[in-house]
Design an enzyme around this catalytic site. Structure first.
Site, PDB file in Angstrom:
ATOM      1  N   SER A 173       0.823  -1.202   0.000  1.00 26.24           N
ATOM      2  CA  SER A 173       0.000   0.000   0.000  1.00 26.24           C
ATOM      3  C   SER A 173       0.865   1.263   0.000  1.00 26.24           C
ATOM      4  O   SER A 173       1.704   1.440  -0.884  1.00 26.24           O
ATOM      5  CB  SER A 173      -0.931  -0.059   1.210  1.00 26.24           C
ATOM      6  OG  SER A 173      -1.789   1.036   1.233  1.00 26.24           O
ATOM      7  N   ASP A 328      -9.887  -5.234  -4.029  1.00 29.15           N
ATOM      8  CA  ASP A 328      -9.237  -4.168  -3.277  1.00 29.15           C
ATOM      9  C   ASP A 328      -9.959  -2.842  -3.520  1.00 29.15           C
ATOM     10  O   ASP A 328     -10.088  -2.403  -4.651  1.00 29.15           O
ATOM     11  CB  ASP A 328      -7.770  -4.073  -3.736  1.00 29.15           C
ATOM     12  CG  ASP A 328      -6.927  -3.215  -2.819  1.00 29.15           C
ATOM     13  OD1 ASP A 328      -7.485  -2.308  -2.174  1.00 29.15           O
ATOM     14  OD2 ASP A 328      -5.713  -3.453  -2.756  1.00 29.15           O
ATOM     15  N   HIS A 357      -7.531  -5.377   0.103  1.00 28.75           N
ATOM     16  CA  HIS A 357      -6.310  -4.628   0.411  1.00 28.75           C
ATOM     17  C   HIS A 357      -5.471  -5.263   1.524  1.00 28.75           C
ATOM     18  O   HIS A 357      -4.246  -5.185   1.510  1.00 28.75           O
ATOM     19  CB  HIS A 357      -6.675  -3.193   0.801  1.00 28.75           C
ATOM     20  CG  HIS A 357      -5.559  -2.222   0.631  1.00 28.75           C
ATOM     21  ND1 HIS A 357      -5.013  -1.916  -0.598  1.00 28.75           N
ATOM     22  CD2 HIS A 357      -4.870  -1.479   1.525  1.00 28.75           C
ATOM     23  CE1 HIS A 357      -4.054  -1.032  -0.440  1.00 28.75           C
ATOM     24  NE2 HIS A 357      -3.931  -0.749   0.837  1.00 28.75           N
TER      25      HIS A 357
END
Ligand SMILES: *[C@@H]1O[C@H](CO)[C@@H](O)[C@H](O)[C@H]1NC(C)=O
Ligand SMILES: *[C@@H]1O[C@H](CO)[C@@H](O)[C@H](O)[C@H]1NC(C)=O
Length: 445
Positions: A173, A328, A357
């Site tokens: 991320s 996600d 995610h």
């Protein structure tokens, strides 16, 4: 958003009053541990360091120097893996699961020297040589500073400490955002990166959805009125109460996962419901309001690539591999599809259809989905590879999920994993299908 606010208020009111019974309800001891303790709890060697950045932040850096039950006297230097967490989490997300499904432990067991950084403002990096975390000056940062100062200081520290020149970088991320920013602007730093593994990469949030997107869409002035100028969601009341009092209780665990899924994307089967207390007590782990403001600018300007500060991804010559999830909500497929063609040295991309995610951190099937591929990619490019150790952990993960030894043989692995010739896969259903259909770039296999 109103439900969320109501829930937060409710927890703030009750969270502080009920501290006394907290301990009784905790199921997993890790929910109350710091990173060093978690590492030791699972029987691994643990080291912790304070790294001071050029602008005075003191970052908690953690290390698992070798695998479980290994001899520390071994003279050979182990290649280094550096793991960089994303927004709202901390390095604890690399050790949030039992060893066989946590990337940090798996890498240590596979023969690597594993280091984990903590971005400024996260709960293990809330110190500064001049400023107190109570002061607004402390919180005047965004991911720009994490790229410019934190990463440089941490990686230089690791290189010096280990006397090595190169390392493998894994980012999740915002941990990839920082990397893209740092590697494209700091060639000296980029030279030290042997391979860049990007999980759920994030360089723009045009197509993101969910509460985080909502948060990023609040005008900065209003955001500062609501949340102040310092830390966003300070750890204590919200997360500790939510996790320890509620999330492992029947009925409430649905609420907790629903919250998680709203934020990160939906994948109900891949999360270990018995560990919600660990996940939610360690997170959210803190970031600044200003960081969200910066992401808001990224959102408005469509991508952080086109505006000053200019990050030129073309400049990143590091071999890069990407894993992304189709469920996600924060780094959705459309964003990743936009990113891929901009990377000059993309070696591998795999889109995992059911991943959200945080499956990359918490998912039950992470070893099968990408741990082995990380190790394999290194084997392709580098000389270090110790598959047997890894296989034990992957096998253990499958067994614990109740998978039978399947009849299906790992046919596609035969070429790439010769040691698997006589080993049956650990499943023959859903997991196998995904295992066999990665999107290969440039004829890797
Ligand atoms: C973790 O907690 C233990 C026990 O409270 C403490 O002794 C240790 O210093 C802590 N480690 C770090 C790195 O904060
Ligand atoms: C799920 O979590 C529990 C509690 O920590 C643990 O005992 C169990 O082994 C985990 N299951 C899997 C499949 O990892």
């Amino acid at each position: 958003i109103w439900c969320l606010l109501a829930a937060v208020c409710w927890m703030l009111v009750f969270g502080t009053a009920n501290g006394g019974i907290k301990r009784k309800l905790l199921q997993n001891p890790e929910a109350n541990m710091n990173i060093s303790q978690i590492i030791s709890y699972w029987g691994y060697p643990s080291e912790a360091y304070d790294v001071v950045t050029e602008d005075g932040f003191i970052l908690g850096v953690y290390r698992i120097p070798y695998g479980k039950g290994e001899n520390s006297e071994r003279t050979a230097q182990r290649p280094i893996f550096y793991l960089q967490h994303g927004m709202f989490v901390s390095a604890s997300s690399w050790v949030a699961n039992p060893p066989y499904t946590s990337l940090a432990f798996t890498l240590a067991d596979s023969g690597y020297d594993v280091w984990m950084g903590n971005s400024r403002g996260s709960v293990w990096s809330q110190k500064h040589v001049h400023y107190s975390p109570e002061s607004p000056e402390f919180w005047a940062f965004s991911f720009d500073e994490m790229a410019k100062y934190d990463l440089v200081a941490t990686l230089n520290f690791i290189m010096k400490k280990t006397n090595q020149e190169k390392l493998y970088y894994v980012g999740h991320s915002q941990g990839t955002t920082i990397a893209f920013a740092a590697f494209s602007t700091n060639p000296k730093l980029a030279q030290r990166i042997e391979f860049f593994f990007a999980l759920a990469p994030m360089v723009s949030v045009q197509h993101s959805r969910g509460p985080l997107k909502t948060l990023m869409s609040i005008p900065p002035s209003l955001l500062k009125v609501i949340f102040g100028r310092k830390e966003l969601f300070p750890k204590s009341a919200l997360s500790q109460f939510l996790s320890s009092q509620m999330c492992n209780r029947k009925g409430f665990n649905i609420l907790c996962t629903d919250f998680l899924f709203r934020v990160y994307g939906y994948d109900r089967e891949n999360i270990n419901m018995s560990r919600l207390d660990v996940y939610l007590s360690q997170n959210p782990a803190g970031t600044s309001v200003q960081n969200i403001v910066h992401w808001n600018q990224v959102r408005i300007q469509k991508s952080f690539l086109v505006t000053p500060p200019l990050y030129d991804l073309e400049a990143i010559k590091i071999p890069t591999a990407i894993w992304s999830g189709e469920q996600d909500r924060i780094a959705p497929p459309r964003e990743v599809d936009n990113l891929l063609p901009k990377l000059p040295n993309l070696i591998y991309h795999k889109k995992i259809p059911y991943y959200n995610h945080i499956d990359f951190l918490l998912g039950l099937d992470t070893p099968q989905e990408f741990f082995h591929e990380i190790l394999y990619l290194i084997k392709m490019y580098m000389k270090h590879y110790r598959p047997c150790r890894f296989l034990v952990s992957a096998w253990e993960a499958g067994r614990l999920q109740g998978w039978e030894k399947g009849e299906t043989w790992c046919s596609s692995w035969e070429g790439t994993f010769p040691f698997l010739f006589s080993a049956p896969c650990w499943g023959s259903g859903k997991e196998n299908k995904h295992l066999l259909t990665p999107t290969m770039h440039r004829g890797l296999y």
